[in-house]
Motif scaffolding. Structure first.
Motif, PDB file in Angstrom:
ATOM      1  N   GLN A  54     -61.698  -2.020  65.227  1.00 47.60           N
ATOM      2  CA  GLN A  54     -60.649  -2.051  64.285  1.00 47.60           C
ATOM      3  C   GLN A  54     -60.462  -1.882  62.917  1.00 47.60           C
ATOM      4  O   GLN A  54     -59.883  -0.949  62.252  1.00 47.60           O
ATOM      5  N   VAL A  55     -61.510  -2.642  62.480  1.00 46.54           N
ATOM      6  CA  VAL A  55     -61.862  -2.487  60.931  1.00 46.54           C
ATOM      7  C   VAL A  55     -62.295  -1.163  60.428  1.00 46.54           C
ATOM      8  O   VAL A  55     -61.846  -0.310  59.598  1.00 46.54           O
ATOM      9  N   ASN A  99     -61.696   4.166  58.080  1.00 45.91           N
ATOM     10  CA  ASN A  99     -61.677   5.615  58.364  1.00 45.91           C
ATOM     11  C   ASN A  99     -60.608   6.147  57.734  1.00 45.91           C
ATOM     12  O   ASN A  99     -60.453   7.489  57.333  1.00 45.91           O
ATOM     13  N   ARG A 100     -59.454   5.564  58.251  1.00 41.39           N
ATOM     14  CA  ARG A 100     -58.038   6.058  57.993  1.00 41.39           C
ATOM     15  C   ARG A 100     -57.534   5.983  56.620  1.00 41.39           C
ATOM     16  O   ARG A 100     -57.093   6.871  55.797  1.00 41.39           O
ATOM     17  N   LEU A 146     -69.296   2.872  57.207  1.00 44.00           N
ATOM     18  CA  LEU A 146     -68.870   3.155  58.786  1.00 44.00           C
ATOM     19  C   LEU A 146     -70.102   2.957  59.431  1.00 44.00           C
ATOM     20  O   LEU A 146     -69.837   2.134  60.679  1.00 44.00           O
ATOM     21  N   PHE A 147     -71.262   3.042  59.259  1.00 41.47           N
ATOM     22  CA  PHE A 147     -72.426   3.008  59.850  1.00 41.47           C
ATOM     23  C   PHE A 147     -72.633   1.607  60.162  1.00 41.47           C
ATOM     24  O   PHE A 147     -72.818   1.121  61.069  1.00 41.47           O
ATOM     25  N   GLY A 148     -72.387   0.742  59.174  1.00 42.66           N
ATOM     26  CA  GLY A 148     -72.570  -0.784  58.932  1.00 42.66           C
ATOM     27  C   GLY A 148     -71.483  -1.335  60.122  1.00 42.66           C
ATOM     28  O   GLY A 148     -72.117  -2.391  60.897  1.00 42.66           O
ATOM     29  N   LEU A 149     -70.349  -0.867  59.948  1.00 40.98           N
ATOM     30  CA  LEU A 149     -69.475  -1.500  60.969  1.00 40.98           C
ATOM     31  C   LEU A 149     -69.433  -1.134  62.488  1.00 40.98           C
ATOM     32  O   LEU A 149     -69.506  -1.875  63.410  1.00 40.98           O
ATOM     33  N   LEU A 150     -69.757   0.492  62.558  1.00 39.73           N
ATOM     34  CA  LEU A 150     -70.291   0.585  63.847  1.00 39.73           C
ATOM     35  C   LEU A 150     -71.442  -0.174  64.341  1.00 39.73           C
ATOM     36  O   LEU A 150     -71.776  -0.396  65.710  1.00 39.73           O
ATOM     37  N   ALA A 151     -72.465  -0.522  63.571  1.00 34.84           N
ATOM     38  CA  ALA A 151     -73.806  -1.199  64.031  1.00 34.84           C
ATOM     39  C   ALA A 151     -73.193  -2.603  64.219  1.00 34.84           C
ATOM     40  O   ALA A 151     -73.695  -2.892  65.678  1.00 34.84           O
TER      41      ALA A 151
END
Lengths: 428, 205
Positions: free
Chosen positions: B162-163, B168-169, B104-109
């Motif tokens: 989106q990803v 997360n879901r 999640l950290f990578g995606l948000l970065a």
């Protein structure tokens, strides 16, 4: 000091598993926001102007051409031709795989694509013919690496772009080492098969060979078109790539008819996807090397190495080790884009030829692709051969040793790479 | 179907069509330019005069513009297909809960970076829009060309979010498989036996 911060940050970000392009970009942004006076506006501009070069555009074209060739039946015919020529020797199908990989490498610019094109046909065929599973998987995984050494090569285009070298000269410099490596891999295959008493195919008659040649001629002509065209100056490497994409499309859809017009949008989309990913890494890597240049990092490193008394031989050994280690965790395009701008100035100061240095890097990438834990070829081949990575790692061993020996040869014998481009007067 | 889903579908389709079309168009353009250059050099009466009237000197520039647009929007499409790979050897060894946090950290970065670039690009386009800067061969206003950066990066930011939301879901990540082979699903049969050496004659589909 700034070098340590930059590399530390980059390494930390990369280890979190985020895409390499994002890690590169965030490193640059963090550094620019906190530590320099470089106008931050320049960043967005650089993201556009970074790939505003016609040379780079060879990459999408070569990817498109490669996809048409992979799906369009060219690989099958090359395999049939190779089998008819060498199939009757010990390990016939294995030798055919080496030859077919070398032929396919001469029309495609990527190693995983070569593994897919040749492996998905030959690995099942070898299993069926009674070869041990490890033998087939090992031979294709390593021979597929020829894809980036025998021109055209996407990694060479990337090296040329990031160091301002000539793509044409690099391509020509890859020809002889590529053929030598193909020969050595063939020799290893032959030796293993001869020792193991693996099956052979019956000898094909010359009439059969002629027919196989005629059928694969359309694919083989592409080799002449690309290399001949670049050498004679008929077109630039980028134009050669575009022409070969159109040629491959025509051969796949209208000559061999192995692909429907309906399939074309899917191939276009897949090629665009792959190209965009590479171009995105390229833009961010250019941003990164812009940061390093503005901080004078390569120059400082070069000076430091020179002061420490590191000569060309020790430096090249260092490069070999560094690239092999990097090859364990990253794929070749990213390594080339990140490492070439750093290592190149040092190599120049030590009097190493730019083209020779490019070939050294490419061969290092080749070994890295067949090398655990993250060899791209290993992943692709393990999918095709339905073999776990660990077992495949054992399977590639004999060929990997050959490649390591070859790496030493290429590194310390410049003439092997440079004789051909010099003879063709493509470099001094 | 709810309108939000429909809009999403339309956006997906638009993105795919745009990049595939740009890819095809750029290839044809450079091919035509090369053919044109050689045909114009041949002394064919009539044809040569006509070809010499057509100038394709802008082809390279247009090709670059098309590929830059393809790259920016293709990168956004790539987030959706999971083609942007990173160094995942370490992350994959973590315990599932921690692994999830790292991913999640990578995606948000990714969303953060592309978001910043989209903003910076927007400001740049705005500034250039107030000048008369045009491209060198086509003489197109540069701000339109540069629009690829805010639009492409903005879309990419959206894709990362989106990803991340879907991951997360449902815990599902898009995964790109470099080994997939379309069109080669029936492996060719080369077993020992002379008649199998040319399986193509009848075997080509």
């Amino acid at each position: 000091m700034s070098a340590a911060i930059i590399f530390g940050l980059l390494l930390a970000l990369m280890l979190t598993g985020m895409p390499i392009s994002i890690a590169l970009g965030l490193t640059v942004l963090t550094f620019l926001f906190t530590m320099t006076e470089v106008p931050i506006q320049a960043v967005a501009m650089k993201l556009f102007t970074g790939i505003e070069s016609f040379e780079i555009m060879a990459i999408p074209f070569f990817i498109l051409a490669g996809n048409f060739l992979t799906h369009g039946g060219v690989a099958r015919r090359m395999i049939a031709f190779a089998t008819s020529m060498v199939g009757h020797w010990p390990g016939g199908l294995g030798l055919a795989a080496v030859v077919a990989c070398a032929l396919f490498a001469a029309v495609s610019g990527s190693s995983p694509a070569t593994v897919v094109a040749i492996g998905s046909i030959l690995i099942p065929a070898m299993l069926k013919a009674g070869y041990p599973p490890r033998f087939g998987a090992g031979v294709v995984t390593t021979s597929g690496a020829l894809g980036i050494l025998i021109p055209p090569s996407i990694v060479m285009v990337l090296y040329a772009v990031s160091t301002n070298s000539s793509v044409g000269a690099l391509f020509m410099a890859g020809v002889v080492p590529g053929l030598v490596l193909a020969f050595l891999l063939g020799l290893t295959t032959w030796w293993r098969a001869w020792r193991g008493g693996f099956p052979r195919n019956p000898r094909a008659t010359w009439a059969e060979r002629g027919r196989a040649l005629r059928e694969s001629l359309w694919g083989l002509l592409l080799i002449v078109l690309v290399l001949g065209g670049i050498y004679t100056g008929l077109f630039t490497p980028t134009e050669a790539a575009a022409v070969s994409a159109v040629y491959a499309f025509i051969v796949a859809v209208f000559v061999y008819k192995d692909m429907d017009l309906r399939d074309v949008p899917r191939v276009l989309l897949a090629s665009a996807n792959m190209s965009a990913m590479l171009l995105y890494i390229i833009t961010n890597a250019i941003l990164f090397s812009f940061l390093m240049t503005s901080e004078h990092i390569p120059q400082t490193m070069a000076q430091w190495l020179l002061d420490a008394g590191v000569g060309p031989i020790a430096f090249l050994l260092l490069v070999n080790v560094l690239l092999l280690v990097a090859g364990n965790v990253m794929e070749p395009s990213s390594i080339t884009l990140i490492m070439a701008p750093i290592l190149f100035p040092v190599a120049m100061k030590l009097g190493i030829d730019p083209i020779h240095f490019g070939i050294i890097m490419v061969v290092n990438m080749e070994v890295g692709m067949c090398h655990p834990p993250v060899g791209l070829n290993l992943y692709v081949a393990s999918g095709i051969a339905k073999m776990g990575i660990t077992e495949l790692t054992i399977a590639v061993w004999p060929w990997l040793l050959t490649m390591l020996g070859f790496l030493g040869l290429v590194t310390y014998w410049p003439a092997l790479s440079l004789a051909l481009p010099r003879a063709l007067a493509m470099m001094r | 179907m709810n309108p939000l889903n429909l809009a999403g579908r339309v956006l997906d389709r638009l993105e795919e069509t745009l990049i595939a079309t740009l890819m095809a168009a750029a290839t044809l353009l450079i091919f035509v330019a090369v053919v044109h250059r050689y045909l114009a050099g041949m002394p064919i009466p009539g044809l040569q005069d006509w070809l010499l009237h057509i100038h394709l000197s802008w082809a390279q520039e247009l090709c670059i513009f098309m590929f830059v647009w393809m790259a920016k929007f293709g990168a956004a499409y790539g987030v959706r297909t999971g083609i942007h790979v990173g160094v995942d050897v370490l992350v994959n060894r973590l315990a599932p809960a921690r692994r999830k946090v790292m991913i999640l950290f990578g995606l948000l970065a990714g969303a953060l970076f592309t978001g910043i670039i989209a903003t910076l690009g927007g400001i740049m386009v705005w500034k250039i829009g107030h000048t008369l800067q045009v491209s060198s061969d086509l003489e197109w206003p540069m701000w339109i060309v540069y629009l690829a950066i805010p639009l492409g990066s903005g879309l990419m930011c959206f894709r990362f979010l989106q990803v991340a939301r879907r991951f997360n879901r449902d815990g599902e990540l898009p995964h790109h498989d470099p080994g997939q082979v379309e069109g080669l699903d029936e492996p060719m049969d080369i077993a020992p036996g002379a008649d199998n050496i040319h399986p193509l004659a009848g075997g080509a589909k």
